[in-house]
Design an enzyme around this catalytic site. Structure first.
Site, PDB file in Angstrom:
ATOM      1  N   ASP A   1       1.165  -4.232   8.729  1.00  0.00           N
ATOM      2  CA  ASP A   1      -0.010  -3.335   8.644  1.00  0.00           C
ATOM      3  C   ASP A   1      -1.170  -4.493   8.608  1.00  0.00           C
ATOM      4  O   ASP A   1      -1.231  -5.168   7.510  1.00  0.00           O
ATOM      5  CB  ASP A   1       0.171  -2.657   7.315  1.00  0.00           C
TER       6      ASP A   1
ATOM      7  N   LYS B   1     -12.115   0.591   7.528  1.00  0.00           N
ATOM      8  CA  LYS B   1     -12.521  -0.799   6.566  1.00  0.00           C
ATOM      9  C   LYS B   1     -13.496  -1.614   7.343  1.00  0.00           C
ATOM     10  O   LYS B   1     -14.595  -1.266   7.676  1.00  0.00           O
ATOM     11  CB  LYS B   1     -11.182  -1.208   6.300  1.00  0.00           C
TER      12      LYS B   1
ATOM     13  N   PHE C   1       0.949  -1.176  -0.046  1.00  0.00           N
ATOM     14  CA  PHE C   1      -0.037  -0.089  -0.099  1.00  0.00           C
ATOM     15  C   PHE C   1       0.879   1.299  -0.044  1.00  0.00           C
ATOM     16  O   PHE C   1       1.919   1.276   0.704  1.00  0.00           O
ATOM     17  CB  PHE C   1      -0.850  -0.158   1.215  1.00  0.00           C
TER      18      PHE C   1
HETATM   19  C1  LIG Z   1      -6.309   1.679   4.024  1.00  0.00           C
HETATM   20  C2  LIG Z   1      -4.904   1.666   4.384  1.00  0.00           C
HETATM   21  C3  LIG Z   1      -4.029   2.738   4.924  1.00  0.00           C
HETATM   22  C4  LIG Z   1      -4.730   3.730   5.315  1.00  0.00           C
HETATM   23  O1  LIG Z   1      -3.804   4.700   5.837  1.00  0.00           O
HETATM   24  P1  LIG Z   1      -4.645   6.019   6.295  1.00  0.00           P
HETATM   25  O2  LIG Z   1      -3.278   6.844   6.692  1.00  0.00           O
HETATM   26  O3  LIG Z   1      -5.355   5.622   7.602  1.00  0.00           O
HETATM   27  O4  LIG Z   1      -5.324   6.752   5.426  1.00  0.00           O
HETATM   28  C5  LIG Z   1      -2.838   1.999   5.135  1.00  0.00           C
HETATM   29  N1  LIG Z   1      -2.525   0.839   4.845  1.00  0.00           N
HETATM   30  C6  LIG Z   1      -2.882   0.001   4.156  1.00  0.00           C
HETATM   31  C7  LIG Z   1      -2.434  -1.506   3.855  1.00  0.00           C
HETATM   32  C8  LIG Z   1      -4.331   0.179   3.940  1.00  0.00           C
HETATM   33  O5  LIG Z   1      -4.949  -0.746   3.182  1.00  0.00           O
END
Ligand SMILES: *Cc1c(COP(=O)(O)O)cnc(C)c1O
Length: 410
Positions: free
Chosen positions: A197, A223, A128
């Site tokens: 994560d 989510k 991500f």
């Molecule tokens: C959705 C997501 C995020 C979101 O990060 P924010 O800083 O809360 O916007 C981070 N890492 C992963 C893998 C995600 O899927």
């Protein structure tokens, strides 16, 4: 297919929980992995927090309504969903900000132990973006060195220079899972710390941070936990590191005694040291409702149902003769709660589906992603979504001009 779906729905022990969500009738929502649905209890709880706790009780609510403990309280409720002890998890900020705090903390611990030269943070290309960008930000400050290694190369890349392994458990595009036990062990054997994560796994599938001896973790509130748009995120620090983990965003809420108003920063002895500024009580209150609901349903139950849903969706596609390239693992045990397909026209197909009320999402450049949030989806939704997808493909309606222009958020 619809008949079979209805039989499956009738025998589904989680079917009752659909009633706990406020879902528009005309929508089949296959995007709970991007923004979870609204629990029915959320609006009432927010109304209470706004009118009574804030409007009537004003500043007293920091004590009387327990606002000050809310980050740790909601963290403690998330803990059993991810195999953590209640005092190892706190809710704060966004995933990105928590990544910054925990990558920094891990690098500082490693520098103390091995010297400042050991600062490689290892991740995978295509992780991500924010995970990779946060490493890059620290790199531009001279504090980290980014190393990216493809899945199959991670073991080979884990040498004595690596300070931290940062991976996302369930890949956001493909849903493919990493083996947390095995990779955490490999990283530890190489002397590296591990930060997981859990954004696409927390609240969707069973995770056991302590069983795999993970060092750190972060995860998302909006989510599968259904905390609402931009809900605060959570962060985990293993008990054994709570004293050593020092993060650089040394704001007053992470102080051992914030209301002593001292000139010197002393981090809180426990997980509260991950706090920075004043927590957003409205966001936390909404998240608590979502977490309570997921905890009540149970992650094991949710995961079992999501595997059945996604397999049933694949059967529906197969019976309709829809042959899309699956980029998610075919074995449901190897993937999170989603199925992703590759198609050159993924964007336009996704738009055509949305116009029919089937909300999935598109991930650049060519991925059509369907999330199966099992708390509120029915098997009948799978059959219907497959029918719509078949019709969109057969009719070629995705070729219409209106389905080709892209807004900012895809
Ligand atoms: C959705 C997501 C995020 C979101 O990060 P924010 O800083 O809360 O916007 C981070 N890492 C992963 C893998 C995600 O899927």
């Amino acid at each position: 297919m619809l008949d079979r779906a209805q039989v499956l729905d009738a025998g589904d022990p989680l079917a009752v929980y659909r009633e706990s969500f406020d879902l528009p009738e005309s929508v089949i929502y296959l995007d709970g992995n991007s923004l979870g649905c609204l629990p029915k209890a959320t609006a009432g709880r927010l109304e209470e927090v706004v009118r009574e706790e804030w409007g009537r009780d004003l500043i007293r609510s920091w004590n009387t309504a327990g606002w000050i403990d809310l980050p740790a309280r909601v963290g403690g409720k998330i803990a059993p969903l991810i195999g953590a002890k209640h005092h190892e998890v706190i809710v704060a900020d966004s995933v990105s900000v928590n990544l910054f705090k925990l990558i920094s903390a891990a690098l500082a611990m490693q520098a103390k132990k091995h010297g400042a030269g050991r600062k490689i943070v290892l991740s995978e290309p295509g992780n991500f973006p924010t995970d990779i960008y946060m490493i890059q930000g620290l790199e531009s400050q001279g504090l980290a060195t980014r190393r990216l290694a493809a899945r199959e190369q991670i073991h080979a890349a884990l040498n004595e220079d690596v300070a931290l392994l940062l991976l996302t458990h369930a890949h956001y595009k493909t849903g493919e899972l990493f083996d947390m036990v095995e990779l955490t062990r490999a990283a530890h054997e190489a002397g590296a710390l591990v930060l997981w994560d859990l954004s696409h796994s927390g609240g969707a599938l069973p995770v056991d941070l302590n069983a795999c001896e993970a060092d750190f973790a972060v995860g998302c509130g909006y989510k599968y936990l259904n905390g609402g748009p931009g809900a605060p995120a959570y962060a985990f620090v293993a008990e054994r590191h709570l004293e050593a983990a020092e993060q650089p965003l040394s704001g007053w809420m992470g102080h051992a005694a914030p209301f002593a108003f001292s000139d010197d920063y002393t981090p809180a002895p426990g997980i509260e040291r991950l706090l920075c500024g004043t927590p957003g009580i409205l966001g936390l209150s909404a998240l608590e409702v979502g977490v309570d609901l997921i905890a009540e349903i149970g992650v094991e139950n949710l995961y079992a149902k999501s595997q059945k849903l996604s397999e049933f969706f694949r059967q529906c596609l197969a019976e309709r003769g829809i042959d899309l390239e699956l980029v998610s693992p075919t074995d449901p045990a190897q993937r999170g709660s989603q199925l992703s397909f590759r198609h050159e026209q993924a964007y336009a197909i996704c738009q055509a589906l949305i116009a029919r009320g089937v909300i999935g999402d598109f991930r650049d450049p060519d991925i059509l992603r369907f999330g199966f949030a099992p708390a509120y989806l029915r098997f009948a939704d799978m059959a219907e979504a497959a029918r719509h997808l078949g019709e969109v493909l057969e009719s070629g309606e995705w070729q219409r001009e209106e389905f080709r222009t892209r807004p900012i958020v895809t």
